[in-house]
Scaffold this motif. Structure first.
Motif, mmCIF file in Angstrom:
data_model
loop_
_atom_site.group_PDB
_atom_site.id
_atom_site.type_symbol
_atom_site.label_atom_id
_atom_site.label_comp_id
_atom_site.label_asym_id
_atom_site.label_seq_id
_atom_site.Cartn_x
_atom_site.Cartn_y
_atom_site.Cartn_z
ATOM 1 N N VAL A 48 26.124 65.240 31.205
ATOM 2 C CA VAL A 48 26.219 65.657 32.608
ATOM 3 C C VAL A 48 25.088 65.015 33.410
ATOM 4 O O VAL A 48 25.307 64.533 34.520
ATOM 5 C CB VAL A 48 26.204 67.197 32.741
ATOM 6 N N ASP A 51 25.873 61.544 34.319
ATOM 7 C CA ASP A 51 26.882 61.441 35.377
ATOM 8 C C ASP A 51 26.360 61.826 36.755
ATOM 9 O O ASP A 51 26.962 61.459 37.759
ATOM 10 C CB ASP A 51 28.082 62.342 35.052
ATOM 11 N N THR A 52 25.273 62.589 36.809
ATOM 12 C CA THR A 52 24.864 63.155 38.093
ATOM 13 C C THR A 52 23.459 62.785 38.558
ATOM 14 O O THR A 52 23.162 62.937 39.746
ATOM 15 C CB THR A 52 24.968 64.697 38.068
ATOM 16 N N LEU A 53 22.588 62.334 37.665
ATOM 17 C CA LEU A 53 21.201 62.073 38.027
ATOM 18 C C LEU A 53 20.820 60.627 37.716
ATOM 19 O O LEU A 53 21.283 60.071 36.715
ATOM 20 C CB LEU A 53 20.251 62.996 37.244
ATOM 21 N N GLN A 58 16.393 62.118 35.921
ATOM 22 C CA GLN A 58 16.505 62.671 34.574
ATOM 23 C C GLN A 58 15.127 62.903 33.959
ATOM 24 O O GLN A 58 14.891 63.937 33.330
ATOM 25 C CB GLN A 58 17.313 61.744 33.671
ATOM 26 N N ARG A 88 20.261 67.783 44.366
ATOM 27 C CA ARG A 88 20.929 67.017 43.302
ATOM 28 C C ARG A 88 20.673 67.659 41.943
ATOM 29 O O ARG A 88 21.574 67.769 41.111
ATOM 30 C CB ARG A 88 20.465 65.560 43.314
ATOM 31 N N GLY A 91 22.784 70.738 41.645
ATOM 32 C CA GLY A 91 24.160 70.335 41.381
ATOM 33 C C GLY A 91 24.357 69.978 39.917
ATOM 34 O O GLY A 91 25.351 70.366 39.289
ATOM 35 N N PHE A 92 23.396 69.242 39.351
ATOM 36 C CA PHE A 92 23.440 68.911 37.927
ATOM 37 C C PHE A 92 23.414 70.177 37.085
ATOM 38 O O PHE A 92 24.221 70.351 36.170
ATOM 39 C CB PHE A 92 22.258 67.996 37.568
ATOM 40 N N ARG A 95 26.652 72.146 37.318
ATOM 41 C CA ARG A 95 27.736 71.458 36.609
ATOM 42 C C ARG A 95 27.550 71.556 35.096
ATOM 43 O O ARG A 95 28.508 71.815 34.356
ATOM 44 C CB ARG A 95 27.792 69.998 37.058
#
Length: 101
Positions: A48, A51-53, A58, A88, A91-92, A95
């Motif tokens: 995840v 895909d998002t950070l 990260q 962000r 959101g990570f 998710r």
């Protein structure tokens, strides 16, 4: 090809799929000492994150696993770049929680 030979060819690929967790978030998850941390959960969280950070996001998120106060300090920064980065990150986290249960 014999069945034994076929298994010998496939087994290393299957082992590699769950052989560990790579990436800063997944590694921090594994090192967190939490009783629920395992390679399946931490690997999912890392996917995840991928895909998002971004890479730098990260690395920052990985620091939050070891030092929750750092996350709190980052969350309360009063500048637009930090606020956007925190959104962000949230959101990570949301998710990852939904997908990796």
């Amino acid at each position: 090809m014999t069945r034994t030979a076929l298994v010998g060819l496939i087994l290393p690929f299957l082992a590699a799929c769950g052989a560990g967790v790579s990436g800063p978030v997944g590694e921090a998850c594994m090192a967190s000492g939490r009783s629920s941390a395992n390679s399946v959960l931490c690997g999912c969280i890392q996917r995840v994150a991928n895909d998002t950070l971004s890479g730098s996001e990260q690395r920052r998120a990985a620091q939050f696993f070891g030092d929750p106060q750092r996350a709190q300090d980052f969350r309360t920064r009063d500048d637009s770049a930090s606020e956007a980065a925190w959104l962000r990150y949230r959101g990570f986290a949301d998710r990852a929680e939904a997908i990796c249960r």
